[in-house]
Write a protein that holds these residues in place. Sequence first.
Motif, PDB file in Angstrom:
ATOM      1  N   LYS A  55       1.445  -3.689  -0.226  1.00  0.00           N
ATOM      2  CA  LYS A  55       0.432  -4.579  -0.790  1.00  0.00           C
ATOM      3  C   LYS A  55      -0.494  -3.743  -1.666  1.00  0.00           C
ATOM      4  O   LYS A  55      -0.989  -2.701  -1.227  1.00  0.00           O
ATOM      5  N   ASP A  56      -0.715  -4.175  -2.886  1.00  0.00           N
ATOM      6  CA  ASP A  56      -1.620  -3.474  -3.814  1.00  0.00           C
ATOM      7  C   ASP A  56      -1.246  -2.000  -3.956  1.00  0.00           C
ATOM      8  O   ASP A  56      -2.108  -1.113  -3.897  1.00  0.00           O
ATOM      9  N   ASN A  57       0.041  -1.701  -4.102  1.00  0.00           N
ATOM     10  CA  ASN A  57       0.557  -0.336  -4.260  1.00  0.00           C
ATOM     11  C   ASN A  57       0.274   0.570  -3.064  1.00  0.00           C
ATOM     12  O   ASN A  57       0.230   1.795  -3.204  1.00  0.00           O
ATOM     13  N   CYS A  58       0.053  -0.008  -1.904  1.00  0.00           N
ATOM     14  CA  CYS A  58      -0.149   0.757  -0.675  1.00  0.00           C
ATOM     15  C   CYS A  58       0.874   0.301   0.358  1.00  0.00           C
ATOM     16  O   CYS A  58       1.318  -0.837   0.356  1.00  0.00           O
ATOM     17  N   TYR A  60       1.491  -0.387   4.261  1.00  0.00           N
ATOM     18  CA  TYR A  60       0.781  -0.711   5.496  1.00  0.00           C
ATOM     19  C   TYR A  60       1.774  -0.709   6.652  1.00  0.00           C
ATOM     20  O   TYR A  60       2.875  -1.236   6.525  1.00  0.00           O
ATOM     21  N   GLU A  69       0.852 -10.342   4.806  1.00  0.00           N
ATOM     22  CA  GLU A  69      -0.172  -9.637   4.015  1.00  0.00           C
ATOM     23  C   GLU A  69      -1.576 -10.085   4.389  1.00  0.00           C
ATOM     24  O   GLU A  69      -2.486  -9.286   4.495  1.00  0.00           O
ATOM     25  N   GLU A  73      -6.015  -7.959   7.129  1.00  0.00           N
ATOM     26  CA  GLU A  73      -7.477  -7.899   7.029  1.00  0.00           C
ATOM     27  C   GLU A  73      -8.147  -8.106   8.389  1.00  0.00           C
ATOM     28  O   GLU A  73      -9.145  -7.462   8.700  1.00  0.00           O
ATOM     29  N   CYS A  81      -2.622   2.862   6.540  1.00  0.00           N
ATOM     30  CA  CYS A  81      -2.463   2.517   5.131  1.00  0.00           C
ATOM     31  C   CYS A  81      -2.371   3.826   4.349  1.00  0.00           C
ATOM     32  O   CYS A  81      -3.197   4.725   4.534  1.00  0.00           O
ATOM     33  N   SER A  83      -0.573   5.815   0.463  1.00  0.00           N
ATOM     34  CA  SER A  83       0.022   5.641  -0.864  1.00  0.00           C
ATOM     35  C   SER A  83       1.538   5.721  -0.827  1.00  0.00           C
ATOM     36  O   SER A  83       2.226   5.030  -1.572  1.00  0.00           O
TER      37      SER A  83
END
Length: 104
Positions: A55-58, A60, A69, A73, A81, A83
């Motif tokens: 998600k968002d280039n990360c 998890y 996804e 949160e 999390c 890279s």
Amino acid sequence: MYPLNDKRILNIIIQCQFEDVSMIEMQFIGLKCLRLVPVDEEYTCEIMDSTMLIKDNCIYWCDCGELSENDFEDYKGTLICASKLRWRTIENGMGKGDFYIAVK
């Protein structure tokens, strides 16, 4: 001493109950978040399921299965999390000798 915080690498070894592939090592590179939450004392600490997603280039990872996804949160358990991620199996790692030896 290394004054810069650019070596954020987390290595995790998970033991399995398989004879030949008894361990999996995951290396999270560019660590952004590590949240370790102990299991309630009334429960055992085996990881029965997990979720991994991008998600968002990360990348998890968490210790609960079937999360989406949007669930990350609000998830209150163990969460990582980073890279990048790389992994490998460790064959016959649970042999008669010690895998990790305490340094004296």
